[in-house]
Design a protein around this motif. Structure first.
Motif, PDB file in Angstrom:
ATOM      1  N   ASN A   1       0.825  -1.224   0.000  1.00 52.84           N
ATOM      2  CA  ASN A   1       0.000   0.000   0.000  1.00 52.84           C
ATOM      3  C   ASN A   1       0.854   1.267   0.000  1.00 52.84           C
ATOM      4  O   ASN A   1       0.633   2.189   0.793  1.00 52.84           O
ATOM      5  CB  ASN A   1      -0.951  -0.005   1.193  1.00 52.84           C
ATOM      6  CG  ASN A   1      -2.211  -0.793   0.902  1.00 52.84           C
ATOM      7  OD1 ASN A   1      -2.409  -1.322  -0.188  1.00 52.84           O
ATOM      8  ND2 ASN A   1      -3.075  -0.899   1.899  1.00 52.84           N
ATOM      9  N   ALA A   2       1.855   1.293  -0.855  1.00 55.60           N
ATOM     10  CA  ALA A   2       2.717   2.470  -1.069  1.00 55.60           C
ATOM     11  C   ALA A   2       3.691   2.733   0.079  1.00 55.60           C
ATOM     12  O   ALA A   2       4.436   3.715   0.035  1.00 55.60           O
ATOM     13  CB  ALA A   2       1.889   3.719  -1.334  1.00 55.60           C
ATOM     14  N   GLU A   3       3.710   1.884   1.092  1.00 53.66           N
ATOM     15  CA  GLU A   3       4.692   2.039   2.168  1.00 53.66           C
ATOM     16  C   GLU A   3       5.786   0.990   1.992  1.00 53.66           C
ATOM     17  O   GLU A   3       5.498  -0.199   1.829  1.00 53.66           O
ATOM     18  CB  GLU A   3       4.052   1.884   3.540  1.00 53.66           C
ATOM     19  CG  GLU A   3       5.040   2.103   4.681  1.00 53.66           C
ATOM     20  CD  GLU A   3       4.400   2.018   6.055  1.00 53.66           C
ATOM     21  OE1 GLU A   3       5.138   2.146   7.053  1.00 53.66           O
ATOM     22  OE2 GLU A   3       3.172   1.815   6.133  1.00 53.66           O
ATOM     23  N   THR A   4       7.040   1.429   2.030  1.00 48.72           N
ATOM     24  CA  THR A   4       8.171   0.534   1.820  1.00 48.72           C
ATOM     25  C   THR A   4       9.039   0.491   3.075  1.00 48.72           C
ATOM     26  O   THR A   4       9.349   1.524   3.667  1.00 48.72           O
ATOM     27  CB  THR A   4       9.024   0.995   0.627  1.00 48.72           C
ATOM     28  OG1 THR A   4       8.214   0.989  -0.560  1.00 48.72           O
ATOM     29  CG2 THR A   4      10.216   0.067   0.412  1.00 48.72           C
ATOM     30  N   VAL A   5       9.422  -0.718   3.463  1.00 50.21           N
ATOM     31  CA  VAL A   5      10.277  -0.925   4.629  1.00 50.21           C
ATOM     32  C   VAL A   5      11.422  -1.838   4.240  1.00 50.21           C
ATOM     33  O   VAL A   5      11.225  -2.827   3.523  1.00 50.21           O
ATOM     34  CB  VAL A   5       9.476  -1.551   5.793  1.00 50.21           C
ATOM     35  CG1 VAL A   5      10.397  -1.836   6.984  1.00 50.21           C
ATOM     36  CG2 VAL A   5       8.334  -0.644   6.208  1.00 50.21           C
ATOM     37  N   ARG A   6      12.609  -1.504   4.713  1.00 51.89           N
ATOM     38  CA  ARG A   6      13.777  -2.351   4.471  1.00 51.89           C
ATOM     39  C   ARG A   6      14.079  -3.203   5.696  1.00 51.89           C
ATOM     40  O   ARG A   6      13.827  -2.781   6.826  1.00 51.89           O
ATOM     41  CB  ARG A   6      15.001  -1.505   4.136  1.00 51.89           C
ATOM     42  CG  ARG A   6      14.949  -0.848   2.779  1.00 51.89           C
ATOM     43  CD  ARG A   6      16.325  -0.337   2.414  1.00 51.89           C
ATOM     44  NE  ARG A   6      16.354   0.288   1.108  1.00 51.89           N
ATOM     45  CZ  ARG A   6      17.447   0.384   0.365  1.00 51.89           C
ATOM     46  NH1 ARG A   6      18.592  -0.100   0.807  1.00 51.89           N
ATOM     47  NH2 ARG A   6      17.408   0.971  -0.816  1.00 51.89           N
ATOM     48  N   GLY A   7      14.643  -4.372   5.447  1.00 49.13           N
ATOM     49  CA  GLY A   7      15.006  -5.243   6.562  1.00 49.13           C
ATOM     50  C   GLY A   7      15.183  -6.671   6.105  1.00 49.13           C
ATOM     51  O   GLY A   7      15.565  -6.933   4.963  1.00 49.13           O
ATOM     52  N   GLU A   8      14.888  -7.596   7.014  1.00 47.86           N
ATOM     53  CA  GLU A   8      15.032  -9.013   6.726  1.00 47.86           C
ATOM     54  C   GLU A   8      13.717  -9.728   6.975  1.00 47.86           C
ATOM     55  O   GLU A   8      12.883  -9.268   7.762  1.00 47.86           O
ATOM     56  CB  GLU A   8      16.134  -9.628   7.596  1.00 47.86           C
ATOM     57  CG  GLU A   8      17.513  -9.059   7.320  1.00 47.86           C
ATOM     58  CD  GLU A   8      18.620  -9.812   8.035  1.00 47.86           C
ATOM     59  OE1 GLU A   8      18.318 -10.820   8.709  1.00 47.86           O
ATOM     60  OE2 GLU A   8      19.785  -9.402   7.912  1.00 47.86           O
ATOM     61  N   ALA A   9      13.547 -10.849   6.305  1.00 43.42           N
ATOM     62  CA  ALA A   9      12.368 -11.689   6.489  1.00 43.42           C
ATOM     63  C   ALA A   9      12.821 -13.137   6.589  1.00 43.42           C
ATOM     64  O   ALA A   9      13.976 -13.467   6.302  1.00 43.42           O
ATOM     65  CB  ALA A   9      11.381 -11.503   5.347  1.00 43.42           C
ATOM     66  N   LEU A  10      11.905 -13.976   7.003  1.00 43.16           N
ATOM     67  CA  LEU A  10      12.201 -15.398   7.149  1.00 43.16           C
ATOM     68  C   LEU A  10      11.083 -16.209   6.507  1.00 43.16           C
ATOM     69  O   LEU A  10       9.901 -15.976   6.779  1.00 43.16           O
ATOM     70  CB  LEU A  10      12.318 -15.761   8.636  1.00 43.16           C
ATOM     71  CG  LEU A  10      12.722 -17.197   8.954  1.00 43.16           C
ATOM     72  CD1 LEU A  10      14.211 -17.407   8.648  1.00 43.16           C
ATOM     73  CD2 LEU A  10      12.438 -17.534  10.406  1.00 43.16           C
ATOM     74  N   ILE A  11      11.467 -17.156   5.664  1.00 43.25           N
ATOM     75  CA  ILE A  11      10.496 -18.061   5.067  1.00 43.25           C
ATOM     76  C   ILE A  11      10.116 -19.114   6.091  1.00 43.25           C
ATOM     77  O   ILE A  11      10.981 -19.733   6.712  1.00 43.25           O
ATOM     78  CB  ILE A  11      11.072 -18.739   3.808  1.00 43.25           C
ATOM     79  CG1 ILE A  11      11.466 -17.698   2.745  1.00 43.25           C
ATOM     80  CG2 ILE A  11      10.059 -19.730   3.232  1.00 43.25           C
ATOM     81  CD1 ILE A  11      10.321 -16.881   2.213  1.00 43.25           C
ATOM     82  N   THR A  12       8.828 -19.306   6.311  1.00 46.80           N
ATOM     83  CA  THR A  12       8.354 -20.360   7.207  1.00 46.80           C
ATOM     84  C   THR A  12       7.600 -21.407   6.392  1.00 46.80           C
ATOM     85  O   THR A  12       7.297 -21.200   5.216  1.00 46.80           O
ATOM     86  CB  THR A  12       7.415 -19.791   8.284  1.00 46.80           C
ATOM     87  OG1 THR A  12       6.193 -19.351   7.653  1.00 46.80           O
ATOM     88  CG2 THR A  12       8.066 -18.604   8.998  1.00 46.80           C
ATOM     89  N   ALA A  13       7.275 -22.504   7.026  1.00 47.73           N
ATOM     90  CA  ALA A  13       6.538 -23.558   6.325  1.00 47.73           C
ATOM     91  C   ALA A  13       5.169 -23.068   5.885  1.00 47.73           C
ATOM     92  O   ALA A  13       4.627 -23.536   4.882  1.00 47.73           O
ATOM     93  CB  ALA A  13       6.382 -24.779   7.229  1.00 47.73           C
ATOM     94  N   ARG A  14       4.623 -22.089   6.623  1.00 52.03           N
ATOM     95  CA  ARG A  14       3.267 -21.630   6.339  1.00 52.03           C
ATOM     96  C   ARG A  14       3.233 -20.287   5.629  1.00 52.03           C
ATOM     97  O   ARG A  14       2.169 -19.846   5.200  1.00 52.03           O
ATOM     98  CB  ARG A  14       2.464 -21.554   7.635  1.00 52.03           C
ATOM     99  CG  ARG A  14       2.420 -22.872   8.394  1.00 52.03           C
ATOM    100  CD  ARG A  14       1.653 -22.752   9.688  1.00 52.03           C
ATOM    101  NE  ARG A  14       0.240 -22.479   9.473  1.00 52.03           N
ATOM    102  CZ  ARG A  14      -0.651 -22.324  10.442  1.00 52.03           C
ATOM    103  NH1 ARG A  14      -0.267 -22.396  11.700  1.00 52.03           N
ATOM    104  NH2 ARG A  14      -1.915 -22.084  10.155  1.00 52.03           N
ATOM    105  N   GLY A  15       4.394 -19.598   5.552  1.00 52.09           N
ATOM    106  CA  GLY A  15       4.368 -18.282   4.927  1.00 52.09           C
ATOM    107  C   GLY A  15       5.643 -17.500   5.145  1.00 52.09           C
ATOM    108  O   GLY A  15       6.729 -17.949   4.789  1.00 52.09           O
TER     109      GLY A  15
END
Length: 418
Positions: A226-240
């Motif tokens: 929705n037009a908001e951008t954030v930088r950082g890290e994410a983690l893939i999980t089994a569900r999402g």
């Protein structure tokens, strides 16, 4: 309970909000007893400290307060009264020096909660605060006494003032299970439903992707919703997917999914490279290299990022020219199909509605009963904002309770409150 200099006070909940309330009450002359359902105090606080206890944040206070969104107006006076600098001083008075990390977040030098908590409990004990573990609050009896069930059975406890700081409903194994809702609703108090906050989300991963990528990080990415951008890290999980960059957007994503059924995120896997530069790199001859090897070398993509491209692309990567491949890397479409359970969330949204408490967090339908911490209807991103608000609301409610006790002492014929 033995009467203190200005009266007795019971705090239900031994987390950060409850302990801060107990400290302020004891310093103000009340005789304070803390009750908690768990065998030991502040278990969620200790768990949060395992990765480095993020106490607060060093950013400008106006920007800091903006992090609380719709609850900024309500929380402003409380955080003004106990701002981030005051939290740092409080921590250092307990023998735990603090420092500001590269992100602006504030941590104790020890990078964990246990030394701080030990010093805090020692100070509270020295101030006369008593602790009662394995005690569950069940509401009030017909005379307004607190109903508390402990190892020796149920008991009705009369007190001059009480503060409820039982938390939300995230990480229930650490003690916050939201069972306080029914007793409050029985008084007519309105409670907004408890929802996951700073939470993960569900995605319909293929079995192949799950088997290869579960538990793998996406580092130094940018996520747009929705037009908001954030930088950082994410983690893939089994569900999402979960992680800091997702938590920062979680309130908006959650609202959208609950309203629309799903939400579309855009992931930039190379936010520090322009589309033109990336396309130029990908336009170089691949030679005999496999596509995966080429993407790893030309675009510095990790195996999980390459797998994510395959998972989210609308057609095979081998059919894309350099420009289209660059565009995909810069805007990976990720459809989220649901919100992860509240039990897996870092915090929770919802709680006692602001209209149900007065300016000092006293319940309008239960005079002498104050609310603090995550029981109130607010939420905030990770980064020190959660603990800051818990400390601040705990202290604010305690000051309100002290005012209440002083007013009662000035008018001893008033009805006894719980």
């Amino acid at each position: 309970m033995q009467t203190g200099r200005i009266g007795t006070a019971v705090v239900i909940g031994g987390g950060p909000a409850g302990l801060m309330a107990a400290e302020v009450l004891a310093a103000g002359g009340a005789r304070v007893a803390v009750y908690d359902r768990m065998p030991s105090l502040a278990r969620k606080f200790l768990m949060a400290g395992r990765g480095g206890l993020n106490l607060t944040h060093s950013e400008d206070l106006s920007r800091f307060l903006n992090r609380y969104g719709a609850s900024e107006e309500q929380l402003r006076p409380m955080i003004d009264a106990l701002p981030p600098d005051a939290v740092r001083r409080w921590c250092e008075e307990l023998g735990q020096q603090t420092f500001v990390g590269s992100s602006g977040r504030v941590f104790p030098q020890a990078m964990k909660a246990s030394p701080l908590l030990r010093a805090w409990i020692a100070r509270l004990t020295a101030a006369g605060v008593s602790f009662h573990m394995r005690h569950n609050w069940r509401g009030w009896d017909d005379d307004g006494a607190l109903l508390i069930e402990g190892p020796s059975g149920p008991q009705a406890i009369k007190t001059d003032a009480s503060i409820l700081a039982l938390g939300g409903a995230s990480w229930p194994r650490l003690g916050s299970i939201g069972d306080w809702i029914a007793p409050l609703e029985n008084t007519g108090t309105e409670v907004a439903p408890l929802l996951p906050a700073n939470c993960g989300f569900l995605a319909d991963w293929s079995d192949v992707f799950k088997s290869r990528c579960e538990g793998k990080p996406l580092k130094r990415i940018a996520v747009t919703f929705n037009a908001e951008t954030v930088r950082g890290e994410a983690l893939i999980t089994a569900r999402g997917i979960e992680g800091g960059v997702i938590y920062a957007l979680s309130a908006d994503i959650r609202h959208y999914i609950l309203a629309k059924g799903s939400a579309l995120l855009w992931l930039d896997l190379r936010p520090d490279i322009t589309m033109d530069d990336l396309a130029a790199r990908l336009a170089k001859p691949r030679g005999k290299q496999s596509l995966a090897t080429f993407l790893r070398k030309a675009a510095a993509l990790s195996p999980v990022e390459i797998s994510l491209l395959h998972e989210c692309a609308s057609r095979p990567l081998s059919e894309l020219d350099a420009r289209a491949l660059a565009a995909l890397i810069k805007q990976v479409p990720l459809r989220l199909t649901g919100v992860a359970p509240i039990a897996t969330a870092i915090s929770s949204a919802g709680g006692v509605k602001w209209g149900e408490v007065d300016a000092y967090l006293m319940l309008k339908r239960k005079p002498g009963v104050f609310i603090a911490g995550e029981m109130l209807d607010w939420e905030a991103p990770t980064g020190g904002y959660l603990l800051q608000a818990c400390f601040a609301t705990g202290a604010w409610a305690a000051h309100g309770a002290l005012d209440w006790l002083q007013q009662r002492n000035a008018n001893p014929t008033s009805q006894r409150a719980t």
